[in-house]
Design a protein around this motif. Structure first.
Motif, PDB file in Angstrom:
ATOM      1  N   LEU A  16       1.024  -1.502   0.585  1.00 25.32           N
ATOM      2  CA  LEU A  16      -0.049  -0.665   0.237  1.00 25.32           C
ATOM      3  C   LEU A  16       0.738   1.246   0.215  1.00 25.32           C
ATOM      4  O   LEU A  16       0.328   1.907  -0.709  1.00 25.32           O
ATOM      5  CB  LEU A  16      -1.003  -0.056   1.364  1.00 25.32           C
ATOM      6  N   THR A  17       2.839   0.994   0.390  1.00 24.34           N
ATOM      7  CA  THR A  17       2.587   2.125   0.868  1.00 24.34           C
ATOM      8  C   THR A  17       3.437   2.476  -0.692  1.00 24.34           C
ATOM      9  O   THR A  17       3.636   4.166  -0.689  1.00 24.34           O
ATOM     10  CB  THR A  17       4.396   2.041   1.582  1.00 24.34           C
ATOM     11  N   ILE A  18       4.080   1.251  -1.079  1.00 22.05           N
ATOM     12  CA  ILE A  18       5.119   1.824  -2.209  1.00 22.05           C
ATOM     13  C   ILE A  18       3.355   2.138  -3.962  1.00 22.05           C
ATOM     14  O   ILE A  18       4.044   2.651  -3.928  1.00 22.05           O
ATOM     15  CB  ILE A  18       5.145   0.358  -2.995  1.00 22.05           C
ATOM     16  N   LYS A  19       2.333   1.414  -4.193  1.00 21.82           N
ATOM     17  CA  LYS A  19       1.120   1.560  -4.444  1.00 21.82           C
ATOM     18  C   LYS A  19       0.797   3.473  -4.245  1.00 21.82           C
ATOM     19  O   LYS A  19       0.660   4.551  -5.384  1.00 21.82           O
ATOM     20  CB  LYS A  19       0.051   1.390  -3.996  1.00 21.82           C
ATOM     21  N   LEU A  20       0.729   3.918  -3.342  1.00 19.35           N
ATOM     22  CA  LEU A  20       0.474   5.567  -2.472  1.00 19.35           C
ATOM     23  C   LEU A  20       1.670   6.344  -2.558  1.00 19.35           C
ATOM     24  O   LEU A  20       1.761   7.642  -3.814  1.00 19.35           O
ATOM     25  CB  LEU A  20       0.886   5.517  -0.499  1.00 19.35           C
ATOM     26  N   ALA A  21       3.680   5.671  -2.402  1.00 21.28           N
ATOM     27  CA  ALA A  21       4.432   6.422  -2.919  1.00 21.28           C
ATOM     28  C   ALA A  21       4.187   6.498  -4.667  1.00 21.28           C
ATOM     29  O   ALA A  21       3.897   7.886  -5.303  1.00 21.28           O
ATOM     30  CB  ALA A  21       5.664   6.664  -2.652  1.00 21.28           C
ATOM     31  N   GLY A  22       4.238   5.565  -5.734  1.00 16.80           N
ATOM     32  CA  GLY A  22       3.622   5.169  -6.527  1.00 16.80           C
ATOM     33  C   GLY A  22       2.858   6.856  -7.422  1.00 16.80           C
ATOM     34  O   GLY A  22       3.215   7.688  -8.318  1.00 16.80           O
ATOM     35  N   SER A  23       1.955   6.751  -7.146  1.00 12.73           N
ATOM     36  CA  SER A  23       0.579   7.501  -7.485  1.00 12.73           C
ATOM     37  C   SER A  23       1.025   8.901  -6.920  1.00 12.73           C
ATOM     38  O   SER A  23       0.897   9.822  -8.281  1.00 12.73           O
ATOM     39  CB  SER A  23      -0.749   7.187  -6.615  1.00 12.73           C
ATOM     40  N   THR A  24       1.466   9.130  -5.921  1.00 12.42           N
ATOM     41  CA  THR A  24       1.572  10.470  -5.662  1.00 12.42           C
ATOM     42  C   THR A  24       3.068  11.136  -6.507  1.00 12.42           C
ATOM     43  O   THR A  24       2.800  12.227  -7.025  1.00 12.42           O
ATOM     44  CB  THR A  24       2.341  10.405  -4.291  1.00 12.42           C
ATOM     45  N   THR A  25       3.855  10.098  -6.729  1.00  7.92           N
ATOM     46  CA  THR A  25       5.199  11.027  -7.355  1.00  7.92           C
ATOM     47  C   THR A  25       4.541  10.938  -8.231  1.00  7.92           C
ATOM     48  O   THR A  25       4.754  12.689  -9.586  1.00  7.92           O
ATOM     49  CB  THR A  25       5.778   9.755  -7.158  1.00  7.92           C
ATOM     50  N   LEU A  26       4.164  10.139  -9.517  1.00  8.93           N
ATOM     51  CA  LEU A  26       3.391  10.244 -10.745  1.00  8.93           C
ATOM     52  C   LEU A  26       2.329  11.428 -11.042  1.00  8.93           C
ATOM     53  O   LEU A  26       2.452  12.096 -12.343  1.00  8.93           O
ATOM     54  CB  LEU A  26       2.553   9.517 -11.180  1.00  8.93           C
ATOM     55  N   LEU A  27       1.557  11.834  -9.917  1.00  6.90           N
ATOM     56  CA  LEU A  27       0.479  13.078 -10.216  1.00  6.90           C
ATOM     57  C   LEU A  27       1.540  13.989  -9.484  1.00  6.90           C
ATOM     58  O   LEU A  27       1.024  14.954 -10.589  1.00  6.90           O
ATOM     59  CB  LEU A  27      -1.026  12.895  -9.425  1.00  6.90           C
ATOM     60  N   LEU A  28       1.936  14.509  -8.790  1.00  9.09           N
ATOM     61  CA  LEU A  28       2.900  15.583  -8.866  1.00  9.09           C
ATOM     62  C   LEU A  28       3.786  16.154  -9.960  1.00  9.09           C
ATOM     63  O   LEU A  28       3.718  17.170 -10.052  1.00  9.09           O
ATOM     64  CB  LEU A  28       3.822  15.375  -7.673  1.00  9.09           C
ATOM     65  N   LEU A  29       4.471  15.197 -10.630  1.00 13.72           N
ATOM     66  CA  LEU A  29       5.036  15.277 -11.708  1.00 13.72           C
ATOM     67  C   LEU A  29       4.699  15.872 -12.596  1.00 13.72           C
ATOM     68  O   LEU A  29       5.122  16.814 -13.072  1.00 13.72           O
ATOM     69  CB  LEU A  29       5.981  14.198 -12.281  1.00 13.72           C
ATOM     70  N   LEU A  30       3.186  15.369 -12.949  1.00 12.48           N
ATOM     71  CA  LEU A  30       1.876  16.446 -13.553  1.00 12.48           C
ATOM     72  C   LEU A  30       1.687  17.780 -13.641  1.00 12.48           C
ATOM     73  O   LEU A  30       1.507  18.151 -14.298  1.00 12.48           O
ATOM     74  CB  LEU A  30       0.660  15.115 -14.310  1.00 12.48           C
ATOM     75  N   VAL A  31       1.063  17.429 -12.206  1.00 14.55           N
ATOM     76  CA  VAL A  31       0.632  18.966 -11.565  1.00 14.55           C
ATOM     77  C   VAL A  31       1.533  19.934 -11.753  1.00 14.55           C
ATOM     78  O   VAL A  31       1.483  20.969 -11.086  1.00 14.55           O
ATOM     79  CB  VAL A  31      -0.179  18.501 -10.515  1.00 14.55           C
ATOM     80  N   GLY A  32       3.108  19.088 -10.727  1.00 12.66           N
ATOM     81  CA  GLY A  32       4.053  20.501  -9.780  1.00 12.66           C
ATOM     82  C   GLY A  32       4.855  21.116 -11.110  1.00 12.66           C
ATOM     83  O   GLY A  32       4.964  21.664 -11.240  1.00 12.66           O
ATOM     84  N   THR A  33       5.353  19.876 -12.824  1.00  7.88           N
ATOM     85  CA  THR A  33       6.230  20.257 -13.543  1.00  7.88           C
ATOM     86  C   THR A  33       5.522  21.741 -13.778  1.00  7.88           C
ATOM     87  O   THR A  33       6.556  23.634 -14.402  1.00  7.88           O
ATOM     88  CB  THR A  33       6.341  19.462 -14.277  1.00  7.88           C
ATOM     89  N   PRO A  34       4.048  22.034 -14.239  1.00  9.58           N
ATOM     90  CA  PRO A  34       3.717  23.634 -14.637  1.00  9.58           C
ATOM     91  C   PRO A  34       3.826  24.822 -14.029  1.00  9.58           C
ATOM     92  O   PRO A  34       4.337  25.900 -14.567  1.00  9.58           O
ATOM     93  CB  PRO A  34       2.485  23.571 -15.436  1.00  9.58           C
ATOM     94  N   ILE A  35       3.690  24.032 -13.101  1.00  9.79           N
ATOM     95  CA  ILE A  35       3.915  25.031 -11.131  1.00  9.79           C
ATOM     96  C   ILE A  35       5.543  25.537 -10.766  1.00  9.79           C
ATOM     97  O   ILE A  35       6.006  26.492 -11.033  1.00  9.79           O
ATOM     98  CB  ILE A  35       3.195  24.361  -9.792  1.00  9.79           C
ATOM     99  N   ALA A  36       5.866  24.593 -11.420  1.00  9.15           N
ATOM    100  CA  ALA A  36       7.811  25.054 -11.246  1.00  9.15           C
ATOM    101  C   ALA A  36       7.859  25.934 -12.241  1.00  9.15           C
ATOM    102  O   ALA A  36       9.087  26.919 -11.905  1.00  9.15           O
ATOM    103  CB  ALA A  36       7.989  23.767 -11.312  1.00  9.15           C
ATOM    104  N   TRP A  37       7.238  25.433 -13.487  1.00 13.39           N
ATOM    105  CA  TRP A  37       8.158  26.057 -15.102  1.00 13.39           C
ATOM    106  C   TRP A  37       7.815  27.489 -14.625  1.00 13.39           C
ATOM    107  O   TRP A  37       8.148  28.832 -14.826  1.00 13.39           O
ATOM    108  CB  TRP A  37       7.501  25.677 -16.017  1.00 13.39           C
ATOM    109  N   TRP A  38       6.363  27.887 -14.625  1.00 16.07           N
ATOM    110  CA  TRP A  38       5.952  28.659 -13.809  1.00 16.07           C
ATOM    111  C   TRP A  38       6.614  29.851 -12.792  1.00 16.07           C
ATOM    112  O   TRP A  38       6.932  31.581 -12.644  1.00 16.07           O
ATOM    113  CB  TRP A  38       4.422  29.185 -13.171  1.00 16.07           C
TER     114      TRP A  38
END
Length: 225
Positions: free
Chosen positions: A10-32
């Motif tokens: 469950l921890t691996i699943k949570l960490a993997g899902s969080t990492t993937l989604l945050l890369l998608l969400v965080g990339t435009p925020i970081a670029w801005w």
């Protein structure tokens, strides 16, 4: 699945899902944040970094209030007939994304700031659109930032305790992640099980640090050539 392995999976699943989604969400925020000169940039950067200084239980408490049945988000979801997020895996993902946001955005922002504007100008003279410039120039040059962001976000999510306990509780197979399982073993005086899980966390943390130092070392060596 064996109850002993459930928290690990469950921890691996949570960490993997969080990492993937945050890369998608965080990339435009970081670029801005890396490119913007607007006055609102500093307040936004402070909001992104807020989880670094807030106690996890404080963040978890307010998320519980917002997402609960009496909160604005929870009540809106309830009126739409949607399942409330507290004490669900989806709630854990949302909480983990908010809590780990700076560990994704800040490495990416630093990497983007190191991409000199002359490379983008050169791409623009070749008729590359802003999207083409980003994917053909920025992403390859910032790959170390993406690797660091992914490793840090994954590792930070694995080590979460206060936020996941507040928003997810302790439901086996649903929200009982590794850090909560260790806490349970200690409370039950099951020190052997706690030792095994804790030793695994220490080994994992060491590997994360070695990976980060290796990435930074390769980038530094490349910059000197």
């Amino acid at each position: 699945m064996d109850p002993y392995w459930q928290p690990i999976w469950l921890t691996i699943k949570l960490a993997g899902s969080t990492t993937l989604l945050l890369l998608l969400v965080g990339t435009p925020i970081a670029w801005w944040l890396a490119r913007s000169k607007h006055w609102i940039r500093q307040p936004v950067a402070a909001i992104v970094a807020l989880p670094l200084v807030l106690p996890p239980t404080v963040l978890g408490f307010y998320l519980l209030v917002l997402l609960g049945p009496n909160g604005p988000i929870g009540s809106a979801m309830d009126s739409l007939g949607l399942t409330l997020l507290p004490f669900t895996f989806e709630g854990l993902v949302i909480a983990s994304m908010i809590y780990s946001l700076p560990f994704t955005v800040q490495p990416l922002q630093n990497a983007f700031q190191n991409v000199h504007h002359r490379y983008l100008e050169a791409a623009a003279t070749l008729s590359a659109s802003p999207i083409d410039q980003f994917f053909s120039v920025v992403v390859p040059m910032a790959r170390a930032g993406f690797l660091s962001a992914a490793v840090l976000t994954f590792a930070h999510t694995v080590g979460e305790f206060g936020v996941v306990l507040m928003i997810g509780g302790n439901i086996p197979g649903e929200t009982k992640v590794l850090s909560v399982a260790i806490y349970d073993h200690v409370e039950s005086l099951e020190y052997v099980q706690a030792h095994w899980l804790s030793a695994g966390m220490i080994a994992f943390s060491f590997l994360v640090l070695v990976t980060l130092y290796s990435i930074n070392g390769r980038i530094g060596a490349g910059a000197l050539k």
